[in-house]
Design an enzyme around this catalytic site. Sequence first.
Site, PDB file in Angstrom:
ATOM      1  N   LYS A  52       0.844  -1.201   0.000  1.00  8.80           N
ATOM      2  CA  LYS A  52       0.000   0.000   0.000  1.00  8.80           C
ATOM      3  C   LYS A  52       0.881   1.255   0.000  1.00  8.80           C
ATOM      4  O   LYS A  52       0.619   2.222  -0.706  1.00  8.80           O
ATOM      5  CB  LYS A  52      -0.965  -0.020   1.194  1.00  8.80           C
ATOM      6  N   GLN A  96      -4.698  -1.686   9.158  1.00  9.00           N
ATOM      7  CA  GLN A  96      -4.544  -3.012   8.561  1.00  9.00           C
ATOM      8  C   GLN A  96      -5.176  -4.072   9.469  1.00  9.00           C
ATOM      9  O   GLN A  96      -4.855  -4.163  10.648  1.00  9.00           O
ATOM     10  CB  GLN A  96      -3.043  -3.311   8.334  1.00  9.00           C
ATOM     11  N   ASP A 119     -10.976   2.608   3.430  1.00  3.96           N
ATOM     12  CA  ASP A 119     -11.270   1.181   3.241  1.00  3.96           C
ATOM     13  C   ASP A 119     -12.767   0.953   3.004  1.00  3.96           C
ATOM     14  O   ASP A 119     -13.169  -0.117   2.557  1.00  3.96           O
ATOM     15  CB  ASP A 119     -10.840   0.382   4.492  1.00  3.96           C
TER      16      ASP A 119
END
Length: 280
Positions: A52, A96, A119
Amino acid sequence: MTKVIDGKAISLEIKNELKEKAAALKAAGVTVTLAVIQVGNNPASTVYVNNKKKGCEYIGIESASFELPEETTEKELLSLIDELNTREDINGILVQLPLPKHIDEDKVIKAIDPKKDVDGFHPQSVGALCIGQPGFVSCTPAGIIELLKRSGIDIAGKECVILGRSNIVGKPMSLLMLRENATVTVAHSKTANLKEVTSRADILIVAIGRPKMVTADYVKEGAVVIDVGINRDENNKLCGDVDYDDVAPKCSAITPVPGGVGPMTIAMLLNNCLASIELK
Ligand code: NDP
Protein backbone atom coordinates in the site's frame (compact mmCIF):
# COMPACT_ATOMS: atom_id res chain seq x y z
CA MET A 1 -11.98 -18.50 -26.69
CA THR A 2 -11.98 -17.70 -22.99
CA LYS A 3 -10.83 -14.17 -22.18
CA VAL A 4 -8.40 -14.04 -19.27
CA ILE A 5 -9.07 -10.79 -17.39
CA ASP A 6 -5.68 -9.24 -16.64
CA GLY A 7 -6.00 -7.53 -13.25
CA LYS A 8 -2.34 -6.53 -13.24
CA ALA A 9 -2.64 -4.60 -16.50
CA ILE A 10 -5.98 -2.99 -15.56
CA SER A 11 -4.72 -1.96 -12.11
CA LEU A 12 -1.63 -0.40 -13.72
CA GLU A 13 -3.87 1.52 -16.12
CA ILE A 14 -5.85 2.86 -13.13
CA LYS A 15 -2.71 3.71 -11.15
CA ASN A 16 -1.35 5.64 -14.12
CA GLU A 17 -4.59 7.62 -14.33
CA LEU A 18 -4.37 8.32 -10.59
CA LYS A 19 -0.75 9.42 -11.01
CA GLU A 20 -1.94 12.14 -13.39
CA LYS A 21 -4.70 13.22 -11.00
CA ALA A 22 -2.25 13.30 -8.08
CA ALA A 23 0.17 15.41 -10.13
CA ALA A 24 -2.62 17.86 -10.97
CA LEU A 25 -3.55 18.13 -7.27
CA LYS A 26 0.09 18.68 -6.36
CA ALA A 27 0.39 21.40 -8.99
CA ALA A 28 -2.64 23.04 -7.38
CA GLY A 29 -0.86 22.92 -4.01
CA VAL A 30 -2.88 19.99 -2.57
CA THR A 31 -0.95 17.27 -0.73
CA VAL A 32 -2.73 13.94 -0.19
CA THR A 33 -1.60 11.78 2.73
CA LEU A 34 -2.71 8.28 3.70
CA ALA A 35 -2.10 7.20 7.30
CA VAL A 36 -1.32 3.46 7.45
CA ILE A 37 -1.59 1.82 10.86
CA GLN A 38 -0.29 -1.66 11.58
CA VAL A 39 -0.49 -3.22 15.04
CA GLY A 40 1.93 -6.11 15.64
CA ASN A 41 3.99 -7.78 12.97
CA ASN A 42 1.85 -10.37 11.24
CA PRO A 43 4.04 -11.13 8.16
CA ALA A 44 1.09 -11.13 5.71
CA SER A 45 -0.05 -7.73 7.06
CA THR A 46 3.49 -6.36 6.67
CA VAL A 47 3.47 -7.38 2.98
CA TYR A 48 0.04 -5.75 2.43
CA VAL A 49 1.06 -2.57 4.27
CA ASN A 50 4.30 -2.29 2.30
CA ASN A 51 2.44 -2.76 -0.98
CA LYS A 52 0.00 0.00 0.00
CA LYS A 53 2.85 2.36 0.84
CA LYS A 54 4.57 1.50 -2.46
CA GLY A 55 1.28 2.21 -4.25
CA CYS A 56 1.15 5.68 -2.68
CA GLU A 57 4.71 6.33 -3.78
CA TYR A 58 3.94 5.15 -7.32
CA ILE A 59 1.04 7.53 -7.84
CA GLY A 60 2.81 10.36 -6.03
CA ILE A 61 0.91 10.76 -2.77
CA GLU A 62 2.30 10.68 0.76
CA SER A 63 1.94 7.88 3.27
CA ALA A 64 2.45 8.27 7.01
CA SER A 65 3.32 5.01 8.67
CA PHE A 66 2.30 4.05 12.22
CA GLU A 67 3.84 0.72 13.23
CA LEU A 68 2.58 -0.10 16.70
CA PRO A 69 3.72 -2.98 18.90
CA GLU A 70 1.53 -6.08 19.37
CA GLU A 71 0.80 -5.11 23.01
CA THR A 72 -0.75 -1.73 22.02
CA THR A 73 -4.02 -1.36 23.92
CA GLU A 74 -7.37 -0.67 22.30
CA LYS A 75 -7.44 2.67 24.10
CA GLU A 76 -4.04 3.67 22.66
CA LEU A 77 -5.09 2.73 19.15
CA LEU A 78 -8.39 4.60 19.47
CA SER A 79 -6.61 7.69 20.73
CA LEU A 80 -4.21 7.61 17.72
CA ILE A 81 -7.24 7.37 15.40
CA ASP A 82 -8.85 10.31 17.20
CA GLU A 83 -5.74 12.37 16.65
CA LEU A 84 -5.53 11.40 12.94
CA ASN A 85 -9.24 12.20 12.50
CA THR A 86 -8.59 15.78 13.54
CA ARG A 87 -5.31 16.28 11.67
CA GLU A 88 -5.85 18.46 8.58
CA ASP A 89 -2.80 16.97 6.86
CA ILE A 90 -4.21 13.40 6.93
CA ASN A 91 -6.77 12.58 4.22
CA GLY A 92 -7.26 8.84 4.66
CA ILE A 93 -6.84 6.41 7.56
CA LEU A 94 -6.20 2.74 6.96
CA VAL A 95 -5.97 0.26 9.83
CA GLN A 96 -4.54 -3.01 8.56
CA LEU A 97 -6.71 -5.98 9.62
CA PRO A 98 -6.68 -8.38 11.33
CA LEU A 99 -5.90 -6.68 14.64
CA PRO A 100 -4.55 -8.57 17.67
CA LYS A 101 -7.32 -10.45 19.50
CA HIS A 102 -7.45 -8.04 22.48
CA ILE A 103 -8.59 -5.18 20.22
CA ASP A 104 -12.23 -4.94 19.07
CA GLU A 105 -12.08 -4.43 15.28
CA ASP A 106 -15.63 -3.11 15.07
CA LYS A 107 -14.88 -0.39 17.62
CA VAL A 108 -11.76 0.60 15.67
CA ILE A 109 -13.57 0.73 12.33
CA LYS A 110 -16.34 2.87 13.85
CA ALA A 111 -13.76 5.26 15.35
CA ILE A 112 -12.46 6.32 11.92
CA ASP A 113 -14.01 9.54 10.59
CA PRO A 114 -16.22 8.42 7.65
CA LYS A 115 -14.63 11.23 5.59
CA LYS A 116 -11.27 9.46 6.00
CA ASP A 117 -12.57 5.88 5.80
CA VAL A 118 -10.67 4.91 2.62
CA ASP A 119 -11.27 1.18 3.24
CA GLY A 120 -15.03 1.82 3.15
CA PHE A 121 -15.69 -0.39 6.18
CA HIS A 122 -17.38 2.22 8.44
CA PRO A 123 -21.13 1.56 8.93
CA GLN A 124 -21.82 5.05 7.54
CA SER A 125 -19.91 4.21 4.32
CA VAL A 126 -21.77 0.90 3.99
CA GLY A 127 -25.11 2.65 4.66
CA ALA A 128 -24.34 5.32 2.06
CA LEU A 129 -23.61 2.61 -0.50
CA CYS A 130 -26.87 0.89 0.38
CA ILE A 131 -28.99 3.98 -0.26
CA GLY A 132 -26.94 5.34 -3.16
CA GLN A 133 -25.32 8.32 -1.44
CA PRO A 134 -21.70 9.47 -1.81
CA GLY A 135 -19.19 7.67 0.38
CA PHE A 136 -16.23 5.33 0.22
CA VAL A 137 -16.79 1.91 -1.32
CA SER A 138 -14.94 -1.15 -0.07
CA CYS A 139 -11.90 -1.59 -2.34
CA THR A 140 -12.14 -5.22 -3.51
CA PRO A 141 -15.77 -5.01 -4.73
CA ALA A 142 -15.10 -1.59 -6.30
CA GLY A 143 -12.11 -3.14 -8.08
CA ILE A 144 -14.28 -5.93 -9.49
CA ILE A 145 -16.68 -3.40 -11.02
CA GLU A 146 -13.69 -1.71 -12.71
CA LEU A 147 -12.39 -5.09 -13.94
CA LEU A 148 -15.75 -5.87 -15.53
CA LYS A 149 -16.25 -2.42 -17.07
CA ARG A 150 -12.73 -2.09 -18.40
CA SER A 151 -12.98 -5.59 -19.90
CA GLY A 152 -16.06 -4.52 -21.86
CA ILE A 153 -18.43 -6.80 -19.91
CA ASP A 154 -22.00 -5.46 -19.69
CA ILE A 155 -23.53 -5.70 -16.24
CA ALA A 156 -27.01 -4.17 -16.65
CA GLY A 157 -29.77 -6.74 -16.90
CA LYS A 158 -27.42 -9.68 -16.26
CA GLU A 159 -28.04 -12.46 -13.73
CA CYS A 160 -25.29 -12.06 -11.17
CA VAL A 161 -24.67 -14.62 -8.44
CA ILE A 162 -22.32 -13.69 -5.62
CA LEU A 163 -21.03 -16.64 -3.66
CA GLY A 164 -20.10 -15.42 -0.16
CA ARG A 165 -21.74 -12.77 2.04
CA SER A 166 -18.89 -11.26 4.08
CA ASN A 167 -19.01 -7.62 5.10
CA ILE A 168 -15.88 -6.77 3.13
CA VAL A 169 -16.59 -8.60 -0.14
CA GLY A 170 -19.91 -10.39 -0.67
CA LYS A 171 -22.37 -7.86 0.79
CA PRO A 172 -20.89 -4.66 -0.70
CA MET A 173 -20.41 -6.54 -3.98
CA SER A 174 -24.12 -7.31 -4.08
CA LEU A 175 -24.98 -3.63 -3.52
CA LEU A 176 -22.59 -2.50 -6.25
CA MET A 177 -23.94 -5.00 -8.78
CA LEU A 178 -27.44 -3.84 -7.92
CA ARG A 179 -26.34 -0.24 -8.47
CA GLU A 180 -25.07 -1.35 -11.89
CA ASN A 181 -28.53 -2.80 -12.63
CA ALA A 182 -27.69 -6.50 -12.46
CA THR A 183 -30.25 -8.95 -11.08
CA VAL A 184 -28.47 -10.12 -7.96
CA THR A 185 -28.55 -13.34 -5.94
CA VAL A 186 -26.31 -13.79 -2.90
CA ALA A 187 -25.46 -17.40 -2.01
CA HIS A 188 -23.64 -18.68 1.09
CA SER A 189 -22.92 -21.76 3.16
CA LYS A 190 -26.62 -22.34 3.96
CA THR A 191 -27.84 -21.99 0.35
CA ALA A 192 -29.78 -25.05 -0.82
CA ASN A 193 -29.01 -26.49 -4.27
CA LEU A 194 -25.93 -24.30 -4.58
CA LYS A 195 -24.84 -25.59 -7.99
CA GLU A 196 -28.30 -24.90 -9.40
CA VAL A 197 -28.15 -21.33 -8.07
CA THR A 198 -24.62 -20.58 -9.32
CA SER A 199 -25.40 -22.15 -12.71
CA ARG A 200 -27.98 -19.39 -13.32
CA ALA A 201 -25.27 -16.74 -13.31
CA ASP A 202 -24.19 -14.75 -16.36
CA ILE A 203 -21.65 -13.24 -13.96
CA LEU A 204 -20.48 -15.42 -11.06
CA ILE A 205 -18.41 -13.75 -8.34
CA VAL A 206 -16.84 -16.13 -5.83
CA ALA A 207 -15.53 -15.04 -2.41
CA ILE A 208 -15.63 -17.97 -0.01
CA GLY A 209 -12.05 -18.75 1.02
CA ARG A 210 -12.33 -22.42 -0.08
CA PRO A 211 -9.43 -23.44 -2.36
CA LYS A 212 -10.65 -24.48 -5.85
CA MET A 213 -14.14 -25.38 -4.58
CA VAL A 214 -15.98 -24.02 -7.61
CA THR A 215 -15.64 -26.53 -10.44
CA ALA A 216 -17.15 -26.50 -13.96
CA ASP A 217 -20.42 -28.01 -12.71
CA TYR A 218 -21.14 -24.78 -10.76
CA VAL A 219 -20.84 -22.65 -13.89
CA LYS A 220 -23.13 -21.90 -16.84
CA GLU A 221 -21.61 -22.26 -20.32
CA GLY A 222 -20.31 -18.83 -21.40
CA ALA A 223 -20.51 -17.21 -17.94
CA VAL A 224 -18.06 -14.57 -16.67
CA VAL A 225 -16.30 -15.87 -13.54
CA ILE A 226 -14.61 -13.56 -11.03
CA ASP A 227 -12.49 -15.32 -8.41
CA VAL A 228 -11.80 -13.28 -5.28
CA GLY A 229 -10.26 -16.10 -3.24
CA ILE A 230 -6.64 -16.04 -2.15
CA ASN A 231 -5.66 -19.42 -0.76
CA ARG A 232 -2.76 -21.87 -0.75
CA ASP A 233 -3.27 -25.24 -2.42
CA GLU A 234 -1.83 -28.61 -1.29
CA ASN A 235 1.55 -27.64 -2.82
CA ASN A 236 1.52 -24.26 -1.03
CA LYS A 237 0.89 -22.51 -4.35
CA LEU A 238 -1.45 -19.50 -4.47
CA CYS A 239 -4.88 -20.42 -5.78
CA GLY A 240 -8.40 -19.02 -5.85
CA ASP A 241 -11.79 -20.35 -4.79
CA VAL A 242 -12.36 -21.43 -8.40
CA ASP A 243 -10.73 -24.47 -9.97
CA TYR A 244 -9.30 -22.43 -12.84
CA ASP A 245 -8.22 -25.29 -15.12
CA ASP A 246 -11.60 -26.97 -14.84
CA VAL A 247 -13.73 -23.81 -15.18
CA ALA A 248 -11.80 -21.68 -17.72
CA PRO A 249 -12.73 -23.71 -20.83
CA LYS A 250 -16.45 -23.36 -20.00
CA CYS A 251 -16.65 -19.60 -19.48
CA SER A 252 -16.40 -16.53 -21.69
CA ALA A 253 -14.09 -14.64 -19.30
CA ILE A 254 -12.32 -15.45 -16.04
CA THR A 255 -9.91 -13.83 -13.58
CA PRO A 256 -6.77 -15.78 -12.68
CA VAL A 257 -5.27 -16.05 -9.17
CA PRO A 258 -2.83 -14.42 -8.77
CA GLY A 259 -3.11 -11.51 -11.19
CA GLY A 260 -6.89 -11.03 -11.26
CA VAL A 261 -8.83 -9.34 -8.47
CA GLY A 262 -5.85 -9.03 -6.08
CA PRO A 263 -4.01 -6.14 -7.78
CA MET A 264 -7.26 -4.16 -8.08
CA THR A 265 -7.72 -3.79 -4.33
CA ILE A 266 -4.72 -1.48 -3.91
CA ALA A 267 -5.57 0.48 -7.06
CA MET A 268 -9.03 1.20 -5.61
CA LEU A 269 -7.59 2.10 -2.22
CA LEU A 270 -5.43 4.72 -3.97
CA ASN A 271 -8.49 5.86 -5.89
CA ASN A 272 -10.31 6.32 -2.57
CA CYS A 273 -7.37 8.33 -1.21
CA LEU A 274 -7.73 10.85 -4.03
CA ALA A 275 -11.54 10.78 -3.74
CA SER A 276 -11.13 11.78 -0.08
CA ILE A 277 -10.18 15.26 -1.31
CA GLU A 278 -13.58 15.58 -3.03
CA LEU A 279 -15.47 14.20 -0.01
CA LYS A 280 -13.64 16.65 2.24
P1 NDP B 1 -15.24 -14.78 4.88
O1 NDP B 1 -14.68 -16.02 5.50
O2 NDP B 1 -15.47 -13.58 5.70
O3 NDP B 1 -16.64 -15.16 4.19
C1 NDP B 1 -16.78 -16.33 3.44
C2 NDP B 1 -18.17 -16.42 2.88
O4 NDP B 1 -18.24 -17.58 2.08
C3 NDP B 1 -19.24 -16.54 3.96
O5 NDP B 1 -20.37 -15.77 3.61
C4 NDP B 1 -19.60 -18.03 3.94
O6 NDP B 1 -20.96 -18.31 4.20
C5 NDP B 1 -19.32 -18.40 2.50
N1 NDP B 1 -18.93 -19.81 2.37
C6 NDP B 1 -17.91 -20.42 3.02
N2 NDP B 1 -17.86 -21.72 2.65
C7 NDP B 1 -18.87 -21.91 1.78
C8 NDP B 1 -19.33 -23.03 1.06
N3 NDP B 1 -18.76 -24.24 1.19
N4 NDP B 1 -20.39 -22.88 0.25
C9 NDP B 1 -21.00 -21.69 0.12
N5 NDP B 1 -20.59 -20.57 0.77
C10 NDP B 1 -19.54 -20.68 1.59
O7 NDP B 1 -14.31 -14.48 3.64
P2 NDP B 1 -13.96 -13.10 2.84
O8 NDP B 1 -15.15 -12.62 2.09
O9 NDP B 1 -13.24 -12.18 3.73
O10 NDP B 1 -12.89 -13.66 1.80
C11 NDP B 1 -13.22 -14.65 0.85
C12 NDP B 1 -11.97 -14.99 0.05
O11 NDP B 1 -11.55 -13.84 -0.64
C13 NDP B 1 -10.76 -15.42 0.90
O12 NDP B 1 -10.03 -16.38 0.16
C14 NDP B 1 -9.96 -14.16 1.05
O13 NDP B 1 -8.58 -14.41 1.24
C15 NDP B 1 -10.19 -13.52 -0.30
N6 NDP B 1 -10.05 -12.05 -0.31
C16 NDP B 1 -9.34 -11.52 -1.34
C17 NDP B 1 -9.21 -10.16 -1.47
C18 NDP B 1 -8.46 -9.62 -2.63
O14 NDP B 1 -7.98 -8.51 -2.59
N7 NDP B 1 -8.37 -10.36 -3.73
C19 NDP B 1 -9.77 -9.23 -0.47
C20 NDP B 1 -10.59 -9.89 0.54
C21 NDP B 1 -10.71 -11.25 0.60
P3 NDP B 1 -21.66 -18.02 5.63
O15 NDP B 1 -21.86 -16.54 5.69
O16 NDP B 1 -22.92 -18.78 5.55
O17 NDP B 1 -20.69 -18.52 6.67
